[in-house]
Motif scaffolding. Structure first.
Motif, PDB file in Angstrom:
ATOM      1  N   GLN A 258      33.006 -28.127  23.817  1.00 24.04           N
ATOM      2  CA  GLN A 258      32.050 -27.146  23.295  1.00 24.04           C
ATOM      3  C   GLN A 258      32.075 -25.849  24.099  1.00 24.04           C
TER       4      GLN A 258
ATOM      5  N   ILE B  87      34.957 -23.867  22.836  1.00 19.54           N
ATOM      6  CA  ILE B  87      34.645 -23.336  21.503  1.00 19.54           C
ATOM      7  C   ILE B  87      33.746 -22.108  21.624  1.00 19.54           C
TER       8      ILE B  87
ATOM      9  N   GLN C  44      34.405 -18.333  20.333  1.00 19.57           N
ATOM     10  CA  GLN C  44      33.510 -17.652  19.396  1.00 19.57           C
ATOM     11  C   GLN C  44      33.008 -16.321  19.950  1.00 19.57           C
TER      12      GLN C  44
ATOM     13  N   TYR D 288      42.569 -31.190  15.685  1.00 20.09           N
ATOM     14  CA  TYR D 288      41.400 -30.822  14.890  1.00 20.09           C
ATOM     15  C   TYR D 288      41.810 -30.545  13.455  1.00 20.09           C
TER      16      TYR D 288
ATOM     17  N   TYR E 293      36.901 -31.859  15.419  1.00 17.44           N
ATOM     18  CA  TYR E 293      37.753 -32.082  16.589  1.00 17.44           C
ATOM     19  C   TYR E 293      37.746 -33.571  16.878  1.00 17.44           C
TER      20      TYR E 293
ATOM     21  N   GLU F 102      32.105 -28.976  14.333  1.00 13.44           N
ATOM     22  CA  GLU F 102      31.624 -27.621  14.613  1.00 13.44           C
ATOM     23  C   GLU F 102      31.578 -26.847  13.291  1.00 13.44           C
TER      24      GLU F 102
END
Length: 135
Positions: free
Chosen positions: A78, A81, A85, A108, A119, A129
């Protein structure tokens, strides 16, 4: 699969590897030619792009010099990720791949109509996600 679709897929594949386009731009371009999603397999070093009619295209990518960790670290995944982002300073797609592999991500699956990424780890742990702005 039509040659023009293959050409767009190849361009998006190369653009992600070179950081020429970001994830939303790639999704938009793939969607515009009817691609409904793709999967990334870090153990095979391959991406597969899918059309709704069942046709697909496999493309390989260069080794990332790190193994897929045996233990799935959801927090580490996370964090990688969120960094992507936010387009954090120094972010590259290949550095993202290395980080998620070290967090135990074996691959993924991206669903463009589902607006999410699933994922998975080596022993089938998962993290879903949703695209930003989705619930």
């Amino acid at each position: 699969m039509h040659t023009s679709v293959k050409s767009v897929i190849q361009d998006c594949h190369e653009a992600s590897e070179s950081d020429r386009m970001n994830f939303p731009q790639i999704l938009e371009k793939l969607h515009s030619v009817g691609i409904e999603g793709y999967s990334v397999d870090y153990r095979r070093l391959a991406k597969t792009y899918y059309q709704p009619d069942g046709e697909s295209l496999d493309l390989s990518f260069a080794p990332l010099e790190v193994p897929v960790a045996a233990t799935f670290d959801s927090g580490g995944l996370q964090a990688a990720i969120r960094e992507a982002q936010a387009n954090a300073a120094g972010y590259t797609y290949r550095s993202f791949c290395r980080k998620v592999m070290l967090a135990g991500c074996a691959g993924y699956i991206v669903s463009i109509p589902g607006r999410r990424v699933l994922y998975f780890g080596r022993t089938a742990e998962i993290h879903i996600e949703h695209f930003p702005g989705q619930a």
